[in-house]
Each structure stands twice: as structure tokens, then as C-alpha cells.
Design a protein around this motif. Structure first.
Motif, PDB file in Angstrom:
ATOM      1  N   ASP A  54       0.886  -1.209   0.241  1.00  0.00           N
ATOM      2  CA  ASP A  54       0.040   0.161   0.098  1.00  0.00           C
ATOM      3  C   ASP A  54       0.513   1.202   0.373  1.00  0.00           C
ATOM      4  O   ASP A  54       0.475   2.555   0.285  1.00  0.00           O
ATOM      5  CB  ASP A  54      -0.718   0.345   1.231  1.00  0.00           C
ATOM      6  N   GLY A  55       2.465   1.272   0.478  1.00  0.00           N
ATOM      7  CA  GLY A  55       2.978   2.352   0.432  1.00  0.00           C
ATOM      8  C   GLY A  55       2.236   3.072   0.472  1.00  0.00           C
ATOM      9  O   GLY A  55       3.201   4.920   0.502  1.00  0.00           O
ATOM     10  N   ARG A  56       2.407   2.737   2.070  1.00  0.00           N
ATOM     11  CA  ARG A  56       2.259   4.250   3.305  1.00  0.00           C
ATOM     12  C   ARG A  56       4.131   4.214   3.456  1.00  0.00           C
ATOM     13  O   ARG A  56       4.912   3.115   3.610  1.00  0.00           O
ATOM     14  CB  ARG A  56       2.030   3.089   4.771  1.00  0.00           C
ATOM     15  N   THR A  57       4.198   5.408   3.975  1.00  0.00           N
ATOM     16  CA  THR A  57       5.166   6.108   4.239  1.00  0.00           C
ATOM     17  C   THR A  57       5.851   6.474   5.807  1.00  0.00           C
ATOM     18  O   THR A  57       4.973   6.597   6.477  1.00  0.00           O
ATOM     19  CB  THR A  57       5.981   7.419   3.825  1.00  0.00           C
ATOM     20  N   ASN A  58       6.391   6.426   5.808  1.00  0.00           N
ATOM     21  CA  ASN A  58       7.173   6.729   7.465  1.00  0.00           C
ATOM     22  C   ASN A  58       8.518   7.808   7.284  1.00  0.00           C
ATOM     23  O   ASN A  58       9.453   7.029   6.832  1.00  0.00           O
ATOM     24  CB  ASN A  58       7.768   5.891   8.551  1.00  0.00           C
ATOM     25  N   TYR A  59       8.746   8.886   8.015  1.00  0.00           N
ATOM     26  CA  TYR A  59      10.121   9.392   7.677  1.00  0.00           C
ATOM     27  C   TYR A  59      10.333  10.074   9.719  1.00  0.00           C
ATOM     28  O   TYR A  59       9.799  10.212  10.366  1.00  0.00           O
ATOM     29  CB  TYR A  59       9.365  10.486   7.719  1.00  0.00           C
ATOM     30  N   ALA A  60      11.699   9.989  10.024  1.00  0.00           N
ATOM     31  CA  ALA A  60      12.783  10.785  10.794  1.00  0.00           C
ATOM     32  C   ALA A  60      12.015  11.738  10.644  1.00  0.00           C
ATOM     33  O   ALA A  60      11.597  12.672   9.719  1.00  0.00           O
ATOM     34  CB  ALA A  60      13.742  10.582  10.393  1.00  0.00           C
ATOM     35  N   ASP A  61      12.194  12.629  12.287  1.00  0.00           N
ATOM     36  CA  ASP A  61      11.599  13.495  12.694  1.00  0.00           C
ATOM     37  C   ASP A  61      12.190  15.095  11.766  1.00  0.00           C
ATOM     38  O   ASP A  61      11.892  15.998  11.063  1.00  0.00           O
ATOM     39  CB  ASP A  61      11.090  14.198  13.931  1.00  0.00           C
ATOM     40  N   SER A  62      13.276  14.407  11.506  1.00  0.00           N
ATOM     41  CA  SER A  62      14.901  15.734  11.266  1.00  0.00           C
ATOM     42  C   SER A  62      14.639  15.624   9.783  1.00  0.00           C
ATOM     43  O   SER A  62      15.010  16.667   8.725  1.00  0.00           O
ATOM     44  CB  SER A  62      16.352  14.607  11.474  1.00  0.00           C
ATOM     45  N   VAL A  63      13.860  14.976   8.230  1.00  0.00           N
ATOM     46  CA  VAL A  63      13.407  14.655   7.505  1.00  0.00           C
ATOM     47  C   VAL A  63      12.488  15.111   6.818  1.00  0.00           C
ATOM     48  O   VAL A  63      12.675  15.254   6.089  1.00  0.00           O
ATOM     49  CB  VAL A  63      14.224  13.982   6.443  1.00  0.00           C
ATOM     50  N   LYS A  64      10.947  15.485   8.055  1.00  0.00           N
ATOM     51  CA  LYS A  64      10.244  15.445   7.770  1.00  0.00           C
ATOM     52  C   LYS A  64       9.363  16.786   7.020  1.00  0.00           C
ATOM     53  O   LYS A  64       9.893  18.018   7.740  1.00  0.00           O
ATOM     54  CB  LYS A  64       8.995  14.825   9.090  1.00  0.00           C
ATOM     55  N   GLY A  65       8.823  16.744   5.977  1.00  0.00           N
ATOM     56  CA  GLY A  65       8.096  17.207   5.092  1.00  0.00           C
ATOM     57  C   GLY A  65       9.794  18.385   4.081  1.00  0.00           C
ATOM     58  O   GLY A  65       9.391  19.496   3.235  1.00  0.00           O
ATOM     59  N   ARG A  66      10.920  17.612   3.733  1.00  0.00           N
ATOM     60  CA  ARG A  66      12.158  17.985   2.763  1.00  0.00           C
ATOM     61  C   ARG A  66      11.988  16.561   2.176  1.00  0.00           C
ATOM     62  O   ARG A  66      12.748  17.093   0.884  1.00  0.00           O
ATOM     63  CB  ARG A  66      13.364  18.181   4.057  1.00  0.00           C
ATOM     64  N   PHE A  67      12.200  15.883   2.732  1.00  0.00           N
ATOM     65  CA  PHE A  67      12.448  14.875   1.873  1.00  0.00           C
ATOM     66  C   PHE A  67      11.191  13.633   2.101  1.00  0.00           C
ATOM     67  O   PHE A  67      10.075  13.691   2.151  1.00  0.00           O
ATOM     68  CB  PHE A  67      13.587  13.271   2.520  1.00  0.00           C
ATOM     69  N   THR A  68      11.199  12.995   0.484  1.00  0.00           N
ATOM     70  CA  THR A  68      10.352  12.402   0.079  1.00  0.00           C
ATOM     71  C   THR A  68      10.302  11.067   0.018  1.00  0.00           C
ATOM     72  O   THR A  68      11.201  10.893  -1.556  1.00  0.00           O
ATOM     73  CB  THR A  68       9.136  12.747  -1.192  1.00  0.00           C
ATOM     74  N   ILE A  69      10.032   9.732   0.129  1.00  0.00           N
ATOM     75  CA  ILE A  69      10.038   8.761  -0.831  1.00  0.00           C
ATOM     76  C   ILE A  69       9.039   8.249  -1.944  1.00  0.00           C
ATOM     77  O   ILE A  69       8.096   8.101  -1.152  1.00  0.00           O
ATOM     78  CB  ILE A  69      10.754   7.760   0.810  1.00  0.00           C
ATOM     79  N   THR A  70       9.786   7.277  -2.601  1.00  0.00           N
ATOM     80  CA  THR A  70       8.797   6.124  -3.007  1.00  0.00           C
ATOM     81  C   THR A  70       9.043   5.609  -4.226  1.00  0.00           C
ATOM     82  O   THR A  70      10.651   5.464  -3.300  1.00  0.00           O
ATOM     83  CB  THR A  70       8.559   7.510  -4.893  1.00  0.00           C
TER      84      THR A  70
END
Length: 119
Positions: A54-70
Motif C-alpha cells: 500500500d505504499g505507506r510512508t514514514n519519516y524521521a522527524d529530522s527530514v519530515k517535510g523535506r524528504f520524500t520516498i517513492t
């Protein structure tokens, strides 16, 4: 599955890079994929994850809003778009794969790609 990371380089603060992780040997659609990084003198840390199915994504707080995984399953490749890069993002970046939906550990790792952000 064999993983090959690429796309690292030298960029000025505020710039962008896109990392790629190409897989061979198995189709990536059956794997949850993660990006990790390790800065000099520091432990490896989690950056981002995208789950299989389903392609759910999670990010470290330090990169949230700046990095995108696809992920592009047709190309058997996972990407990490990195915007607004800062010197503290300098590290060797690794991609990893696990057949588990929410892995606690990753079984397969690519070689790293160096990202250097100058101030």
C-alpha cells in the motif's frame, strides 16, 4: 535481492538531490523499502520507509517535510527526493529491503552513496 544506490553528490545548502535504489534479482513490489544514513562518527539512523503493497510512508522527524520516498515497481526502483538540504544531512545514504510489512530489521542492503551538503 541486490540493491544498488546512486545519486549522491555534493550540493550547497538549500539544494536538492534525488537518490535512487535499483533492485535486481527480485521484484521490489514484495518488499518494504527503507533509506538510512550514517554520518561520520555517528551511528546509522533511519531516514524514511515505504511499505510494500500500500505504499505507506514514514519519516524521521529530522527530514519530515523535506524528504520524500517513492517507489516505482515497474522500474524496480525506490527514490528519495531530498529538498532543502542542510549540512547536517551530510552522510552516506543506504537503501534497504525487507519482506516484512513493518520490518524491525532489514535483510538486504545496498552499498552507500555519499551525500555532502556544503554551507
Amino acid at each position: 535481492v541486490q540493491l544498488q544506490a546512486s545519486g549522491g553528490g555534493l550540493v550547497q545548502a538549500g539544494g536538492s538531490l534525488r537518490l535512487s535504489c535499483a533492485a535486481s534479482g527480485r521484484t521490489l513490489s514484495g518488499y518494504t523499502m527503507g533509506w538510512f544514513r550514517q554520518a561520520p562518527g555517528k551511528e546509522r539512523e533511519f531516514v524514511a520507509r515505504i511499505t510494500k503493497i500500500d505504499g505507506r510512508t514514514n519519516y524521521a522527524d529530522s527530514v519530515k517535510g523535506r524528504f520524500t520516498i517513492t517507489r516505482d515497481n515497474a522500474k524496480n526502483t525506490v527514490y528519495l527526493q531530498m529538498n532543502s538540504l542542510q549540512p547536517e544531512d551530510t552522510a552516506v545514504y543506504y537503501c534497504a529491503a525487507s519482506p516484512q510489512f513493518y520490518p524491525r530489521t532489514y535483510e538486504y542492503w545496498g552499498q552507500g552513496t555519499q551525500v555532502t551538503v556544503s554551507s
